[in-house]
Design a protein around this motif. Sequence first.
Motif, PDB file in Angstrom:
ATOM      1  N   ASN A 312      49.345  45.412  43.537  1.00 44.31           N
ATOM      2  CA  ASN A 312      48.148  46.248  43.509  1.00 44.31           C
ATOM      3  C   ASN A 312      47.642  46.395  42.074  1.00 44.31           C
ATOM      4  O   ASN A 312      46.450  46.222  41.786  1.00 44.31           O
ATOM      5  CB  ASN A 312      48.470  47.619  44.103  1.00 44.31           C
ATOM      6  CG  ASN A 312      47.235  48.479  44.293  1.00 44.31           C
ATOM      7  OD1 ASN A 312      46.119  47.974  44.371  1.00 44.31           O
ATOM      8  ND2 ASN A 312      47.433  49.781  44.380  1.00 44.31           N
ATOM      9  N   CYS A 313      48.552  46.711  41.147  1.00 47.75           N
ATOM     10  CA  CYS A 313      48.181  46.816  39.746  1.00 47.75           C
ATOM     11  C   CYS A 313      47.638  45.495  39.227  1.00 47.75           C
ATOM     12  O   CYS A 313      46.672  45.470  38.448  1.00 47.75           O
ATOM     13  CB  CYS A 313      49.395  47.249  38.925  1.00 47.75           C
ATOM     14  SG  CYS A 313      49.085  47.434  37.154  1.00 47.75           S
ATOM     15  N   ALA A 314      48.218  44.390  39.667  1.00 47.90           N
ATOM     16  CA  ALA A 314      47.794  43.072  39.195  1.00 47.90           C
ATOM     17  C   ALA A 314      46.341  42.781  39.571  1.00 47.90           C
ATOM     18  O   ALA A 314      45.563  42.288  38.742  1.00 47.90           O
ATOM     19  CB  ALA A 314      48.716  41.998  39.772  1.00 47.90           C
ATOM     20  N   VAL A 315      45.973  43.084  40.803  1.00 45.14           N
ATOM     21  CA  VAL A 315      44.589  42.852  41.234  1.00 45.14           C
ATOM     22  C   VAL A 315      43.631  43.707  40.409  1.00 45.14           C
ATOM     23  O   VAL A 315      42.592  43.235  39.922  1.00 45.14           O
ATOM     24  CB  VAL A 315      44.434  43.155  42.729  1.00 45.14           C
ATOM     25  CG1 VAL A 315      42.959  43.150  43.132  1.00 45.14           C
ATOM     26  CG2 VAL A 315      45.203  42.131  43.560  1.00 45.14           C
ATOM     27  N   GLU A 316      43.980  44.972  40.231  1.00 43.19           N
ATOM     28  CA  GLU A 316      43.093  45.869  39.497  1.00 43.19           C
ATOM     29  C   GLU A 316      43.017  45.489  38.016  1.00 43.19           C
ATOM     30  O   GLU A 316      41.958  45.617  37.386  1.00 43.19           O
ATOM     31  CB  GLU A 316      43.544  47.311  39.683  1.00 43.19           C
ATOM     32  CG  GLU A 316      43.442  47.751  41.144  1.00 43.19           C
ATOM     33  CD  GLU A 316      43.616  49.247  41.325  1.00 43.19           C
ATOM     34  OE1 GLU A 316      43.375  49.999  40.364  1.00 43.19           O
ATOM     35  OE2 GLU A 316      43.976  49.659  42.434  1.00 43.19           O
ATOM     36  N   ALA A 317      44.133  45.008  37.451  1.00 40.59           N
ATOM     37  CA  ALA A 317      44.114  44.548  36.060  1.00 40.59           C
ATOM     38  C   ALA A 317      43.244  43.300  35.911  1.00 40.59           C
ATOM     39  O   ALA A 317      42.527  43.141  34.913  1.00 40.59           O
ATOM     40  CB  ALA A 317      45.533  44.260  35.583  1.00 40.59           C
ATOM     41  N   SER A 338      50.415  37.280  32.546  1.00 45.76           N
ATOM     42  CA  SER A 338      51.084  36.930  33.806  1.00 45.76           C
ATOM     43  C   SER A 338      50.675  37.864  34.935  1.00 45.76           C
ATOM     44  O   SER A 338      50.499  37.424  36.083  1.00 45.76           O
ATOM     45  CB  SER A 338      52.600  36.945  33.626  1.00 45.76           C
ATOM     46  OG  SER A 338      53.071  38.266  33.400  1.00 45.76           O
ATOM     47  N   VAL A 339      50.504  39.156  34.651  1.00 47.44           N
ATOM     48  CA  VAL A 339      50.119  40.071  35.722  1.00 47.44           C
ATOM     49  C   VAL A 339      48.669  39.838  36.117  1.00 47.44           C
ATOM     50  O   VAL A 339      48.316  39.933  37.306  1.00 47.44           O
ATOM     51  CB  VAL A 339      50.378  41.544  35.334  1.00 47.44           C
ATOM     52  CG1 VAL A 339      49.323  42.089  34.390  1.00 47.44           C
ATOM     53  CG2 VAL A 339      50.449  42.409  36.585  1.00 47.44           C
ATOM     54  N   ILE A 340      47.811  39.513  35.154  1.00 48.96           N
ATOM     55  CA  ILE A 340      46.423  39.193  35.489  1.00 48.96           C
ATOM     56  C   ILE A 340      46.366  37.937  36.349  1.00 48.96           C
ATOM     57  O   ILE A 340      45.629  37.877  37.346  1.00 48.96           O
ATOM     58  CB  ILE A 340      45.590  39.019  34.205  1.00 48.96           C
ATOM     59  CG1 ILE A 340      45.457  40.362  33.482  1.00 48.96           C
ATOM     60  CG2 ILE A 340      44.210  38.460  34.524  1.00 48.96           C
ATOM     61  CD1 ILE A 340      44.818  40.261  32.110  1.00 48.96           C
ATOM     62  N   ARG A 344      44.794  37.548  40.127  1.00 52.37           N
ATOM     63  CA  ARG A 344      43.751  36.573  40.471  1.00 52.37           C
ATOM     64  C   ARG A 344      44.190  35.649  41.598  1.00 52.37           C
ATOM     65  O   ARG A 344      43.358  35.114  42.344  1.00 52.37           O
ATOM     66  CB  ARG A 344      43.384  35.751  39.233  1.00 52.37           C
ATOM     67  CG  ARG A 344      42.712  36.571  38.124  1.00 52.37           C
ATOM     68  CD  ARG A 344      42.521  35.749  36.850  1.00 52.37           C
ATOM     69  NE  ARG A 344      41.537  34.696  37.040  1.00 52.37           N
ATOM     70  CZ  ARG A 344      40.230  34.835  36.832  1.00 52.37           C
ATOM     71  NH1 ARG A 344      39.746  35.997  36.422  1.00 52.37           N
ATOM     72  NH2 ARG A 344      39.402  33.825  37.021  1.00 52.37           N
ATOM     73  N   ALA A 345      45.512  35.478  41.737  1.00 44.33           N
ATOM     74  CA  ALA A 345      46.028  34.563  42.764  1.00 44.33           C
ATOM     75  C   ALA A 345      46.245  35.233  44.118  1.00 44.33           C
ATOM     76  O   ALA A 345      46.383  34.548  45.133  1.00 44.33           O
ATOM     77  CB  ALA A 345      47.345  33.955  42.284  1.00 44.33           C
ATOM     78  N   LEU A 346      46.289  36.567  44.160  1.00 50.18           N
ATOM     79  CA  LEU A 346      46.573  37.262  45.413  1.00 50.18           C
ATOM     80  C   LEU A 346      45.412  37.094  46.387  1.00 50.18           C
ATOM     81  O   LEU A 346      44.240  37.232  46.010  1.00 50.18           O
ATOM     82  CB  LEU A 346      46.812  38.748  45.148  1.00 50.18           C
ATOM     83  CG  LEU A 346      47.450  39.535  46.293  1.00 50.18           C
ATOM     84  CD1 LEU A 346      48.925  39.179  46.431  1.00 50.18           C
ATOM     85  CD2 LEU A 346      47.290  41.034  46.067  1.00 50.18           C
TER      86      LEU A 346
END
Length: 364
Positions: A312-317, A338-340, A344-346
């Motif tokens: 969830n944090c990754a998408v928002e970041a 890496s989290v970004i 972007r991949a989700l």
Amino acid sequence: MTDALHYLELTALAARLKAREISALEVTRAQLDRIDAIDRDLGSYVHVMAETAVTEAKAADAEIAQGRYRGPLHGVPIALKDLLWTKGTPTAAGTTLHRNFRPDEDATVVRRLKDAGAVILGKVQLTEGAYADHHPRVKPPKNPWNASYWPGISSSGSAVATAAGLCYGSLGSDTGGSIRWPCAANGLTGLKPSWGRVSRHGAFELAATLDHIGPIGRSAADAGALLGAIAGQDPNDPTSLFDPVPDYLAAAARDVRGLRIGVDAAWNSDDVDVTTQHVLADAIDAFRTLGADIVDVRFPDVVQAIADWTPNCAVEAAVAHEATYPAHRDEYGPILASVIEAGRALSALDYQKILRAGWRFAAG
């Protein structure tokens, strides 16, 4: 100024300033001297705002002398996490990409601190973009109690400066522990406020629905004094609460007799280290002795919620950094990048499942 004064709780210093036993200018200059003397090793500050701090301290002294006391932050030196916009001052959010960004306005919380009469000493370091690690070209702050100890993330500079007596309190942000971890690591009291309690306008974003701005201090009373100054509805932040702001300091002084406190014994013991268990048990005993009613509760299952936090944090970041990533990929450190990338991949399907799980959890 002795170390005893550097390590005063914010509220104790406030009482001395109000009584004019000491001046804001004297305190501020001593803090600036101390920063100059020891922060070259600790590395908590990114920008020291000495000139404006002295000006603010002089103004505070004049107002207090005239009987125009604004409250418990009046004349008190405070530090700001360097993701909070500060007008005309570089605000980099722990990045190299934004090192030259100078906002043309203050974040709402910064403006409210100034309205409360606080003296802003400067901007303190944080992990890159307020995520999980410092940028490779940024030197992490050192824990003042032991340089080999963890300083905490992401409000590392906020906690180190407060613990080292380089300010009397600070503001941090918490998306997944970023106030609570550094406070635990540096022996402080911090608070992640309820969602919407504090405006996020003028703060660099990590994850829009997860970010919170909150206080870091040396006691619960200090945290309450800071929270009382920065909390409240803000027309610039549509997620901010309209509820009135309580008098946190007055509430802290009230008797706890009859207060019902829920305790989940399993939550406080399963996978919790022994020292923490002992501290929690002592706190429960203290509240019981003071007349609070300790009741058994059962916390809901959080396994899925915890698992969903990172994607969830990754998408928002990814959304927060869309304007600069991947266009400036080479200026990002590996952890934030890496989290970004993960965000972007989700897939949209997987993200919708995360949202639905969150709704179910919130509904109980």
